[in-house]
Design a protein around this motif. Sequence first.
Motif, PDB file in Angstrom:
ATOM      1  N   PHE A 140       7.218   0.418  -4.107  1.00  0.00           N
ATOM      2  CA  PHE A 140       6.216   1.299  -3.397  1.00  0.00           C
ATOM      3  C   PHE A 140       6.089   2.673  -3.952  1.00  0.00           C
ATOM      4  O   PHE A 140       5.228   3.201  -4.568  1.00  0.00           O
ATOM      5  CB  PHE A 140       6.336   1.247  -1.827  1.00  0.00           C
ATOM      6  CG  PHE A 140       5.394   2.210  -1.130  1.00  0.00           C
ATOM      7  CD1 PHE A 140       3.945   1.459  -0.848  1.00  0.00           C
ATOM      8  CD2 PHE A 140       5.605   3.425  -0.728  1.00  0.00           C
ATOM      9  CE1 PHE A 140       3.223   2.380  -0.114  1.00  0.00           C
ATOM     10  CE2 PHE A 140       5.011   4.185   0.069  1.00  0.00           C
ATOM     11  CZ  PHE A 140       3.387   3.367   0.376  1.00  0.00           C
ATOM     12  N   GLU A 141       7.321   3.159  -4.073  1.00  0.00           N
ATOM     13  CA  GLU A 141       7.441   4.467  -4.667  1.00  0.00           C
ATOM     14  C   GLU A 141       6.805   4.594  -6.052  1.00  0.00           C
ATOM     15  O   GLU A 141       6.327   5.543  -6.355  1.00  0.00           O
ATOM     16  CB  GLU A 141       9.031   4.900  -4.887  1.00  0.00           C
ATOM     17  CG  GLU A 141       9.334   6.244  -5.177  1.00  0.00           C
ATOM     18  CD  GLU A 141      10.724   6.338  -5.220  1.00  0.00           C
ATOM     19  OE1 GLU A 141      11.408   6.629  -6.389  1.00  0.00           O
ATOM     20  OE2 GLU A 141      11.393   6.689  -4.237  1.00  0.00           O
ATOM     21  N   ALA A 142       7.303   3.637  -6.995  1.00  0.00           N
ATOM     22  CA  ALA A 142       6.537   3.668  -8.266  1.00  0.00           C
ATOM     23  C   ALA A 142       5.299   3.344  -8.224  1.00  0.00           C
ATOM     24  O   ALA A 142       4.330   3.735  -9.328  1.00  0.00           O
ATOM     25  CB  ALA A 142       7.393   2.336  -9.223  1.00  0.00           C
ATOM     26  N   LEU A 143       4.577   2.551  -7.417  1.00  0.00           N
ATOM     27  CA  LEU A 143       3.229   2.645  -7.387  1.00  0.00           C
ATOM     28  C   LEU A 143       2.205   4.007  -6.829  1.00  0.00           C
ATOM     29  O   LEU A 143       1.444   4.333  -7.635  1.00  0.00           O
ATOM     30  CB  LEU A 143       2.717   1.520  -6.228  1.00  0.00           C
ATOM     31  CG  LEU A 143       1.281   1.222  -5.738  1.00  0.00           C
ATOM     32  CD1 LEU A 143       0.332   0.741  -6.993  1.00  0.00           C
ATOM     33  CD2 LEU A 143       1.096   0.465  -4.461  1.00  0.00           C
ATOM     34  N   ILE A 144       3.192   4.631  -6.074  1.00  0.00           N
ATOM     35  CA  ILE A 144       2.456   5.796  -5.681  1.00  0.00           C
ATOM     36  C   ILE A 144       2.292   6.735  -6.969  1.00  0.00           C
ATOM     37  O   ILE A 144       1.478   7.401  -7.162  1.00  0.00           O
ATOM     38  CB  ILE A 144       3.039   6.274  -4.330  1.00  0.00           C
ATOM     39  CG1 ILE A 144       3.070   5.495  -3.165  1.00  0.00           C
ATOM     40  CG2 ILE A 144       2.607   7.887  -4.020  1.00  0.00           C
ATOM     41  CD1 ILE A 144       1.747   5.191  -2.927  1.00  0.00           C
ATOM     42  N   CYS A 145       3.407   6.998  -7.521  1.00  0.00           N
ATOM     43  CA  CYS A 145       3.577   7.908  -8.591  1.00  0.00           C
ATOM     44  C   CYS A 145       2.835   7.556  -9.810  1.00  0.00           C
ATOM     45  O   CYS A 145       2.166   8.323 -10.608  1.00  0.00           O
ATOM     46  CB  CYS A 145       5.044   7.911  -9.240  1.00  0.00           C
ATOM     47  SG  CYS A 145       6.318   8.702  -7.918  1.00  0.00           S
ATOM     48  N   LYS A 146       2.728   6.101 -10.066  1.00  0.00           N
ATOM     49  CA  LYS A 146       1.631   5.483 -11.255  1.00  0.00           C
ATOM     50  C   LYS A 146       0.176   5.854 -10.685  1.00  0.00           C
ATOM     51  O   LYS A 146      -0.489   6.587 -11.654  1.00  0.00           O
ATOM     52  CB  LYS A 146       1.917   3.998 -11.089  1.00  0.00           C
ATOM     53  CG  LYS A 146       3.241   3.581 -11.841  1.00  0.00           C
ATOM     54  CD  LYS A 146       3.008   1.821 -11.844  1.00  0.00           C
ATOM     55  CE  LYS A 146       4.465   1.396 -12.590  1.00  0.00           C
ATOM     56  NZ  LYS A 146       4.259   1.552 -14.018  1.00  0.00           N
ATOM     57  N   LEU A 147      -0.121   5.920  -9.473  1.00  0.00           N
ATOM     58  CA  LEU A 147      -1.475   6.296  -9.002  1.00  0.00           C
ATOM     59  C   LEU A 147      -1.801   7.830  -9.460  1.00  0.00           C
ATOM     60  O   LEU A 147      -2.851   8.273  -9.911  1.00  0.00           O
ATOM     61  CB  LEU A 147      -1.687   5.589  -7.591  1.00  0.00           C
ATOM     62  CG  LEU A 147      -1.828   4.368  -7.523  1.00  0.00           C
ATOM     63  CD1 LEU A 147      -1.729   4.048  -6.071  1.00  0.00           C
ATOM     64  CD2 LEU A 147      -3.120   3.853  -8.213  1.00  0.00           C
ATOM     65  N   VAL A 148      -0.773   8.566  -8.967  1.00  0.00           N
ATOM     66  CA  VAL A 148      -1.049  10.044  -8.954  1.00  0.00           C
ATOM     67  C   VAL A 148      -0.964  10.406 -10.543  1.00  0.00           C
ATOM     68  O   VAL A 148      -2.026  11.232 -10.869  1.00  0.00           O
ATOM     69  CB  VAL A 148      -0.096  10.832  -8.307  1.00  0.00           C
ATOM     70  CG1 VAL A 148       0.137  12.267  -8.671  1.00  0.00           C
ATOM     71  CG2 VAL A 148       0.060  10.484  -6.762  1.00  0.00           C
ATOM     72  N   ASP A 149       0.029   9.691 -11.353  1.00  0.00           N
ATOM     73  CA  ASP A 149       0.009  10.343 -12.523  1.00  0.00           C
ATOM     74  C   ASP A 149      -1.123   9.938 -13.509  1.00  0.00           C
ATOM     75  O   ASP A 149      -1.878  10.452 -14.277  1.00  0.00           O
ATOM     76  CB  ASP A 149       1.167   9.574 -13.423  1.00  0.00           C
ATOM     77  CG  ASP A 149       2.550  10.033 -12.985  1.00  0.00           C
ATOM     78  OD1 ASP A 149       2.390  11.292 -12.222  1.00  0.00           O
ATOM     79  OD2 ASP A 149       3.580   9.443 -13.268  1.00  0.00           O
ATOM     80  N   CYS A 183       7.381   9.775  -0.686  1.00  0.00           N
ATOM     81  CA  CYS A 183       7.500   9.284  -2.107  1.00  0.00           C
ATOM     82  C   CYS A 183       6.879  10.765  -3.039  1.00  0.00           C
ATOM     83  O   CYS A 183       7.496  10.950  -4.068  1.00  0.00           O
ATOM     84  CB  CYS A 183       6.679   8.047  -2.443  1.00  0.00           C
ATOM     85  SG  CYS A 183       7.111   6.714  -1.517  1.00  0.00           S
ATOM     86  N   LEU A 184       5.718  11.170  -2.465  1.00  0.00           N
ATOM     87  CA  LEU A 184       5.257  12.333  -3.092  1.00  0.00           C
ATOM     88  C   LEU A 184       6.130  13.680  -3.130  1.00  0.00           C
ATOM     89  O   LEU A 184       6.268  14.386  -4.254  1.00  0.00           O
ATOM     90  CB  LEU A 184       3.745  12.747  -2.616  1.00  0.00           C
ATOM     91  CG  LEU A 184       2.836  11.476  -2.912  1.00  0.00           C
ATOM     92  CD1 LEU A 184       1.597  11.986  -1.822  1.00  0.00           C
ATOM     93  CD2 LEU A 184       2.564  11.265  -4.022  1.00  0.00           C
ATOM     94  N   PHE A 220      -1.980  -4.419  -0.183  1.00  0.00           N
ATOM     95  CA  PHE A 220      -1.775  -4.101  -1.617  1.00  0.00           C
ATOM     96  C   PHE A 220      -0.327  -3.668  -2.061  1.00  0.00           C
ATOM     97  O   PHE A 220       0.236  -4.163  -2.889  1.00  0.00           O
ATOM     98  CB  PHE A 220      -2.785  -2.912  -1.763  1.00  0.00           C
ATOM     99  CG  PHE A 220      -2.898  -2.737  -3.428  1.00  0.00           C
ATOM    100  CD1 PHE A 220      -4.069  -3.211  -4.093  1.00  0.00           C
ATOM    101  CD2 PHE A 220      -2.105  -1.840  -4.022  1.00  0.00           C
ATOM    102  CE1 PHE A 220      -4.227  -2.900  -5.686  1.00  0.00           C
ATOM    103  CE2 PHE A 220      -2.188  -1.702  -5.344  1.00  0.00           C
ATOM    104  CZ  PHE A 220      -3.497  -2.309  -6.206  1.00  0.00           C
ATOM    105  N   PRO A 221       0.328  -2.854  -1.130  1.00  0.00           N
ATOM    106  CA  PRO A 221       1.645  -2.592  -1.667  1.00  0.00           C
ATOM    107  C   PRO A 221       2.598  -3.856  -1.749  1.00  0.00           C
ATOM    108  O   PRO A 221       3.409  -3.966  -2.601  1.00  0.00           O
ATOM    109  CB  PRO A 221       2.035  -1.731  -0.449  1.00  0.00           C
ATOM    110  CG  PRO A 221       0.892  -1.023   0.106  1.00  0.00           C
ATOM    111  CD  PRO A 221      -0.230  -1.870  -0.230  1.00  0.00           C
TER     112      PRO A 221
END
Length: 333
Positions: free
Chosen positions: A298-307, A32-33, A287-288
């Motif tokens: 899952f992809e959106a979750l990871i990006c939201k956390l990094v952003d 995802c990253l 959690f996911p």
Amino acid sequence: MPDKSKTIAVICGGLSPEADVSRLSANRITPCLEEHYGRVVHLELDQTLPEQLIAQQVDVAFPVAHGPYGEDGRLQGLLDIMGVPYVGSGALASACSLDKVITKRLLQSAGIPMAKDRVVYHNECPDEAALDCVEQLGPKVIIKPSGQGSGIGVQFAMGYEDLKGKLKTGLQMDEKLLVEEFVTGKEITAGVLHLDDYQVLPVTEITTPDGAWYDYVHRYTPGLSDHVIPARISDEQYRRVQEIALKAHQILGCHDISRSDFIVPESGEPVFAELNNLPGMTPTSLFPDGARHAGISFEALICKLVDQALKRGETLRNGRDYWPIPKLDIRPS
């Protein structure tokens, strides 16, 4: 929005018993990253980490180093000192959350329902402590290391002799053990996603095909546990689980994500068990799954956390208003 110019460091491994699980989380979030950011590097949580963070010119860290060292505030403190923004809670919230005894004492003062407990310390006589526990908590108890995650080191005991032997075993491994009365009910969990605002995720019921306790093996072996969403509890219990999960997240000072675990009896109040301040991101992680049922991939979750971490870092770099500090006259007299 994801930024292709950024370098993301996924920090995993280390000295924790959960090092292998952390690498599973790292391998799952990396694709995802890589799709949304410029460069992704895996960094091991060891003595080379500070020089690697500098050499790789890391813009944001995504810690997935579960358990001691990675989840107890030590890694977070290092990243704070180095000025590297990161996903997840800060040093203080992480330290308090991983220590089950500190978590309980902080949340008990806020009236959150908990199982009765007794802390047994390394310098105590196991025979006397076992007798005291049975008198205070009843014959059936659960014994937990104070600073481990994923059910590592958890034991169940029935009666004085059994408890005495298991305390002796546990105290060879840990400085203090949390002994709790055994509470019967469903194993329930609820996550909190904390970005610009708070969102409590759908409540999940955890079941195992063989009816076993949700231990380390059942958590991370595909097919050995099921996540029932929404949990099959009463509407009032469901509401209380979400309410307590949010309250625990706020009281402990968590950022970004947390997941609170409960035992929910047939009727009555949910009993808070513990809070995970850096939930796993493996294929079997809870959690996911909760986020997915809330409509967050899952992809959106990871990006939201990094952003969110990048935004937090930008705020720190730009400075912010703080309490006015009086000027001191420190000239030599």
